[in-house]
Design a protein around this motif. Structure first.
Motif, PDB file in Angstrom:
ATOM      1  N   ASP A   4      37.018  32.505  29.270  1.00 41.07           N
ATOM      2  CA  ASP A   4      36.050  32.667  28.335  1.00 41.07           C
ATOM      3  C   ASP A   4      34.673  33.365  29.106  1.00 41.07           C
ATOM      4  OD1 ASP A   4      33.894  32.359  26.462  1.00 41.07           O
ATOM      5  OD2 ASP A   4      34.257  30.335  25.990  1.00 41.07           O
ATOM      6  N   PRO A   5      34.510  34.622  28.941  1.00 41.60           N
ATOM      7  CA  PRO A   5      33.461  35.130  29.535  1.00 41.60           C
ATOM      8  C   PRO A   5      31.888  34.608  29.003  1.00 41.60           C
ATOM      9  CG  PRO A   5      34.262  36.587  28.123  1.00 41.60           C
ATOM     10  CD  PRO A   5      35.326  35.694  28.282  1.00 41.60           C
ATOM     11  N   GLN A   6      31.944  33.901  28.067  1.00 39.21           N
ATOM     12  CA  GLN A   6      30.844  33.351  27.650  1.00 39.21           C
ATOM     13  C   GLN A   6      30.425  32.119  28.340  1.00 39.21           C
ATOM     14  OE1 GLN A   6      28.742  34.506  25.049  1.00 39.21           O
ATOM     15  NE2 GLN A   6      30.097  36.291  25.245  1.00 39.21           N
ATOM     16  N   GLY A   7      31.526  31.366  28.871  1.00 41.51           N
ATOM     17  CA  GLY A   7      31.109  29.923  29.672  1.00 41.51           C
ATOM     18  C   GLY A   7      30.551  28.929  28.908  1.00 41.51           C
ATOM     19  N   PRO A   8      30.019  27.785  29.785  1.00 45.15           N
ATOM     20  CA  PRO A   8      30.184  27.619  30.993  1.00 45.15           C
ATOM     21  C   PRO A   8      31.100  27.594  31.841  1.00 45.15           C
ATOM     22  CG  PRO A   8      29.389  25.733  30.201  1.00 45.15           C
ATOM     23  CD  PRO A   8      29.691  26.551  29.042  1.00 45.15           C
ATOM     24  N   ILE A   9      32.422  27.235  31.301  1.00 43.30           N
ATOM     25  CA  ILE A   9      33.703  27.242  31.911  1.00 43.30           C
ATOM     26  C   ILE A   9      34.240  28.784  31.402  1.00 43.30           C
ATOM     27  CG2 ILE A   9      35.997  26.260  32.248  1.00 43.30           C
ATOM     28  CD1 ILE A   9      34.787  23.741  30.691  1.00 43.30           C
ATOM     29  N   THR A  10      34.147  29.565  32.712  1.00 43.92           N
ATOM     30  CA  THR A  10      34.661  30.949  32.649  1.00 43.92           C
ATOM     31  C   THR A  10      36.321  30.974  32.645  1.00 43.92           C
ATOM     32  OG1 THR A  10      33.912  31.542  34.614  1.00 43.92           O
ATOM     33  CG2 THR A  10      32.341  32.133  32.907  1.00 43.92           C
ATOM     34  N   GLN A  11      36.841  30.162  33.397  1.00 49.13           N
ATOM     35  CA  GLN A  11      38.275  30.284  33.829  1.00 49.13           C
ATOM     36  C   GLN A  11      38.770  28.894  34.218  1.00 49.13           C
ATOM     37  OE1 GLN A  11      39.447  33.639  35.891  1.00 49.13           O
ATOM     38  NE2 GLN A  11      41.561  33.064  36.152  1.00 49.13           N
ATOM     39  N   PHE A  12      39.788  28.759  33.766  1.00 43.24           N
ATOM     40  CA  PHE A  12      40.698  27.359  34.032  1.00 43.24           C
ATOM     41  C   PHE A  12      42.203  27.733  34.459  1.00 43.24           C
ATOM     42  CE2 PHE A  12      43.948  24.028  33.207  1.00 43.24           C
ATOM     43  CZ  PHE A  12      43.521  23.380  34.035  1.00 43.24           C
ATOM     44  N   ASP A  13      42.915  27.627  35.439  1.00 43.16           N
ATOM     45  CA  ASP A  13      44.028  27.646  35.839  1.00 43.16           C
ATOM     46  C   ASP A  13      44.485  26.502  36.648  1.00 43.16           C
ATOM     47  OD1 ASP A  13      44.717  30.366  35.144  1.00 43.16           O
ATOM     48  OD2 ASP A  13      43.194  30.913  36.817  1.00 43.16           O
ATOM     49  N   TRP A  14      45.859  26.270  36.605  1.00 43.99           N
ATOM     50  CA  TRP A  14      46.299  25.079  37.152  1.00 43.99           C
ATOM     51  C   TRP A  14      45.449  24.540  38.424  1.00 43.99           C
ATOM     52  CZ3 TRP A  14      50.288  21.713  35.862  1.00 43.99           C
ATOM     53  CH2 TRP A  14      50.898  20.810  36.822  1.00 43.99           C
TER      54      TRP A  14
END
Length: 125
Positions: A4-14
């Protein structure tokens, strides 16, 4: 898993969160289990095992969020004990649990709406 480029969390992977441009994973940042609020991110050091107990919530409940999100892991391995639900209810805080990728998305949505939300998230199983 989640972007999600909007964020604040922009990426989650394992086991790996990217929050406000900082990576949190084993050996980097605050680690793979996070405590995230508008004030920032820290380690969710209270999490032990795969049963969510009331003591794992106390630091978050003391901040009186409007909503407490629980990321139960990629596969949903973190089980919510009835006593944890009761502790949140007594504190008057709605507790919402979902798999971590979905919880990241929901945190961003609520944060962008201006809600006082806290995310406690398990980054792996």
């Amino acid at each position: 898993m989640f972007k999600d480029p909007q964020g604040p969390i922009t990426q989650f992977d394992w086991g790996k969160f990217t929050i406000n441009g900082e990576v949190h994973s084993p050996g980097q940042g605050v680690g793979k289990d996070i405590f995230l609020s508008a004030e920032g991110v820290s380690a969710w050091h209270e999490r032990e095992g795969h049963k969510l107990k009331p003591e794992m919530l106390m630091r978050a409940l003391k901040r009186s969020p409007e909503i407490l999100l629980i990321g139960t892991g990629v596969e949903g391995a973190l089980e919510i004990e009835k006593k944890a639900l009761e502790a949140a209810k007594i504190a008057g805080v709605p507790l919402v649990a979902m798999r971590t990728p979905d919880a990241c998305q929901e945190y961003n949505r609520l944060f962008q709406l201006g809600k006082k939300v806290i995310l406690l998230a398990h980054g792996t199983c």
